[in-house]
Scaffold this motif. Structure first.
Motif, PDB file in Angstrom:
ATOM      1  N   LEU A  34       0.838  -1.198   0.000  1.00  0.00           N
ATOM      2  CA  LEU A  34       0.000   0.000   0.000  1.00  0.00           C
ATOM      3  C   LEU A  34       0.871   1.244   0.000  1.00  0.00           C
ATOM      4  O   LEU A  34       1.935   1.255   0.620  1.00  0.00           O
ATOM      5  CB  LEU A  34      -0.886   0.029   1.253  1.00  0.00           C
ATOM      6  N   VAL A  35       0.412   2.273  -0.663  1.00  0.00           N
ATOM      7  CA  VAL A  35       1.064   3.574  -0.505  1.00  0.00           C
ATOM      8  C   VAL A  35       0.246   4.374   0.514  1.00  0.00           C
ATOM      9  O   VAL A  35      -0.955   4.135   0.705  1.00  0.00           O
ATOM     10  CB  VAL A  35       1.187   4.360  -1.831  1.00  0.00           C
ATOM     11  N   TYR A  36       0.905   5.314   1.135  1.00  0.00           N
ATOM     12  CA  TYR A  36       0.279   6.081   2.202  1.00  0.00           C
ATOM     13  C   TYR A  36      -0.990   6.799   1.744  1.00  0.00           C
ATOM     14  O   TYR A  36      -1.979   6.894   2.481  1.00  0.00           O
ATOM     15  CB  TYR A  36       1.307   7.096   2.728  1.00  0.00           C
ATOM     16  N   GLY A  37      -0.978   7.245   0.515  1.00  0.00           N
ATOM     17  CA  GLY A  37      -2.118   7.993   0.007  1.00  0.00           C
ATOM     18  C   GLY A  37      -3.425   7.219   0.046  1.00  0.00           C
ATOM     19  O   GLY A  37      -4.506   7.805   0.152  1.00  0.00           O
ATOM     20  N   LEU A  77      -4.459   5.285   2.432  1.00  0.00           N
ATOM     21  CA  LEU A  77      -5.055   5.476   3.765  1.00  0.00           C
ATOM     22  C   LEU A  77      -5.807   6.808   3.822  1.00  0.00           C
ATOM     23  O   LEU A  77      -6.900   6.899   4.389  1.00  0.00           O
ATOM     24  CB  LEU A  77      -3.971   5.452   4.853  1.00  0.00           C
ATOM     25  N   LEU A  78      -5.200   7.818   3.223  1.00  0.00           N
ATOM     26  CA  LEU A  78      -5.851   9.130   3.225  1.00  0.00           C
ATOM     27  C   LEU A  78      -7.165   9.096   2.438  1.00  0.00           C
ATOM     28  O   LEU A  78      -8.184   9.644   2.881  1.00  0.00           O
ATOM     29  CB  LEU A  78      -4.917  10.188   2.626  1.00  0.00           C
ATOM     30  N   LEU A 127     -10.005   8.990  12.239  1.00  0.00           N
ATOM     31  CA  LEU A 127      -9.909   7.746  11.464  1.00  0.00           C
ATOM     32  C   LEU A 127      -8.453   7.336  11.242  1.00  0.00           C
ATOM     33  O   LEU A 127      -8.112   6.150  11.258  1.00  0.00           O
ATOM     34  CB  LEU A 127     -10.617   7.928  10.119  1.00  0.00           C
ATOM     35  N   LEU A 128      -7.580   8.319  11.060  1.00  0.00           N
ATOM     36  CA  LEU A 128      -6.162   7.998  10.839  1.00  0.00           C
ATOM     37  C   LEU A 128      -5.477   7.509  12.118  1.00  0.00           C
ATOM     38  O   LEU A 128      -4.397   6.921  12.058  1.00  0.00           O
ATOM     39  CB  LEU A 128      -5.426   9.219  10.290  1.00  0.00           C
ATOM     40  N   GLN A 129      -6.102   7.767  13.256  1.00  0.00           N
ATOM     41  CA  GLN A 129      -5.529   7.259  14.510  1.00  0.00           C
ATOM     42  C   GLN A 129      -5.836   5.777  14.705  1.00  0.00           C
ATOM     43  O   GLN A 129      -5.269   5.130  15.581  1.00  0.00           O
ATOM     44  CB  GLN A 129      -6.056   8.069  15.713  1.00  0.00           C
ATOM     45  N   GLU A 130      -6.741   5.251  13.900  1.00  0.00           N
ATOM     46  CA  GLU A 130      -7.076   3.822  13.975  1.00  0.00           C
ATOM     47  C   GLU A 130      -6.979   3.217  12.571  1.00  0.00           C
ATOM     48  O   GLU A 130      -7.980   2.771  11.994  1.00  0.00           O
ATOM     49  CB  GLU A 130      -8.479   3.629  14.538  1.00  0.00           C
ATOM     50  N   PRO A 131      -5.777   3.205  12.023  1.00  0.00           N
ATOM     51  CA  PRO A 131      -5.629   2.786  10.621  1.00  0.00           C
ATOM     52  C   PRO A 131      -6.058   1.346  10.370  1.00  0.00           C
ATOM     53  O   PRO A 131      -6.461   1.003   9.252  1.00  0.00           O
ATOM     54  CB  PRO A 131      -4.125   2.980  10.361  1.00  0.00           C
TER      55      PRO A 131
END
Lengths: 397, 83
Positions: free
Chosen positions: A227-230, A232-233, A390-394
């Motif tokens: 996965l790339v970080y984007g 997740l965003l 949401l990003l705190q619970e990936p």
């Protein structure tokens, strides 16, 4: 008999040129099949069909440039009896709603509105919608014969004039693709800034948990599945939009029209300049693995010039990221008729206060550009807060 | 595989990512990102291409070693056990 029309692939498109048909009359087609390639000012697009049936007749030939909404083919729908094709009048009977509300601010240079039009010595008897369509299509109303009551120039008159012009050779050499791409971006962005009362918000987020989770997750994945970080965003944005649904949709007919589906348009820079923002359909419903696979495919096809029509017509929200260019904070311009856009900058390692301690953390600045006609800063703030949460619970994305 | 063969493989993989670039003009010690305007998706595609061609598994932690053309060649030569 179903009509296959020149689609509107974004608010900045007024016409398209048929490059080729991929099917022949008599051939069966399934809903979702690509049946034509169309050239727009932005890109060459693979156009899908949205009925299942059989190609009955083509009305437009390769090489012809026609306005959006023009009937290009008749398709006999599956399960319906063959009937006589309606009389050939391929021009759209009515403009698509988005174009009526967000007409292009400026026609491409080759279709520039004659400068004399506003100073026409005789008063033209023309309906407002026809005048707007004439501006969109680069038609001088003074050259059009009105067929409405008392010779009034109607929308149909303008569309007929545009259709007639489409079959005539271009009077001058058309600008190259890159020039036209800049022109349509210029038109859409200028219109957005002129018509949409933007408000802007930003929030800084600690993304240490997201990055740590991603690193561990990728250790377990094959190279092809990383996965790339984007991604997740994108997923966090899609889920946050469910919580603030008024940001996901359109401004139509003088009011906000939220979309039931979340199709995030991802801003993709093109090699050689310019950008497109095609949709990742149902972004909120895809797993991260699915999203990554589809995102990768979308980027490759965008840069190879093989996007599909639905990918350009369906975005309900746009995400842009300039972090890889070193930008820490980006406030984007909303792409009409959408009503909001999120931006992400570069992740930077900075001092951060956590649990009473000053610590070094990777920080991300997320922004929202919102249409104040549709949403307020308070709701926009909730949207950014939702992304942060949401990003705190990936692992739950 | 020799370093020349590795270099040719790397250039082939880069050519898939940046087909418009004149790879003969690449400065081997300058960052590829700066010369070819590549992003994280391009980098992943580059790593996948190397994986397919050379059958090597490049961990994410080693991505910084692929920053330049020379770095790529040296790193991949090291993976295949050659100086």
């Amino acid at each position: 008999m179903a009509e296959f029309r020149m689609p509107q692939l974004g608010a900045d498109m007024s016409a398209g040129k048929l490059l080729r048909w991929r099917k022949q009359p008599g051939e069966p087609v399934q809903r979702g099949d690509i049946i034509a390639d169309v050239e727009t000012d932005k890109a060459d697009i693979e156009v899908e069909v949205f009925v299942t049936g059989m190609i009955e007749k083509f009305l437009v030939q390769p090489g012809e440039k026609v306005p959006i909404g023009t009937v290009m083919a008749f398709i006999r729908e599956e399960g319906k009896p063959a009937v006589e094709a309606p009389p050939v009048f391929p021009v759209a009977p009515a403009p698509a709603a988005p174009s009526a509300i967000f007409p292009p601010a400026a026609a491409p240079a080759a279709r520039a509105i004659p400068a004399a039009a506003p100073m026409e010595p005789r008063r033209l008897h023309i309906s407002p919608v026809a005048r707007k369509a004439a501006a969109d299509l680069g038609i001088d109303p003074a050259t059009v014969q009105g067929t409405g009551p008392a010779g009034r120039i109607t929308l149909e008159d303008i569309q007929r004039a545009a259709q007639a012009r489409a079959v005539q050779p271009a009077p001058e050499a058309a600008p190259d693709r890159q020039t036209r791409l800049r022109q349509v971006i210029a038109a859409a962005m200028a219109r957005s800034k002129r018509e949409i009362p933007h408000y802007y918000l930003s929030a800084t987020m600690d993304v240490s948990r997201a990055l740590a989770w991603l690193a561990q997750e990728n250790l377990q994945r094959s190279v092809e599945d990383r996965l790339v970080y984007g991604v997740l965003l994108l997923k966090a944005v899609a889920l946050a939009l469910r919580e603030v649904p008024e940001l996901n949709g359109f401004w139509r007919e003088g009011r906000g029209a939220p979309s039931a589906d979340v199709h995030i348009g991802v801003a993709i820079s093109l090699r050689g300049g310019g950008l497109v923002a095609p949709a990742l359909h149902h972004t909120d419903r895809q797993s991260l693995g699915e999203l990554m696979k589809n995102f990768r495919d979308l980027v490759q096809r965008a840069r190879a010039g093989s996007l599909r029509s639905s990918e350009l017509s369906d975005p309900t929200f746009t995400v842009t990221s300039l972090g890889e260019q070193g930008v820490e904070c980006v406030f984007g311009i909303i792409y009409p008729p959408q009503v909001a856009l999120a931006g992400f900058g570069k992740i930077v390692e900075r001092p951060w206060s956590a649990e009473g301690q000053i610590v070094s953390r990777p920080l991300l600045t997320a922004t929202l550009s919102g249409d104040h006609r549709v949403s307020d800063g308070h709701r926009g703030g909730l949207f950014l807060a939702a992304i942060d949460r949401l990003l705190q619970e990936p692992e739950k994305l | 595989m020799s370093k020349d063969e590795i270099r040719a493989t790397v250039l082939r993989a880069l050519g898939q990512i940046a087909p418009e670039a004149d790879l003969s003009q690449l400065n081997p010690t300058r960052r590829l990102r700066d010369q070819l305007d590549i992003d994280s998706m391009d980098l992943l595609n580059f790593v996948i291409a190397l994986h397919k061609e050379l059958h090597v598994e490049i961990p994410e932690a080693d991505y910084p070693k692929l920053a330049t053309l020379q770095g790529c060649v040296d790193y991949l030569a090291g993976l295949s056990g050659r100086p």
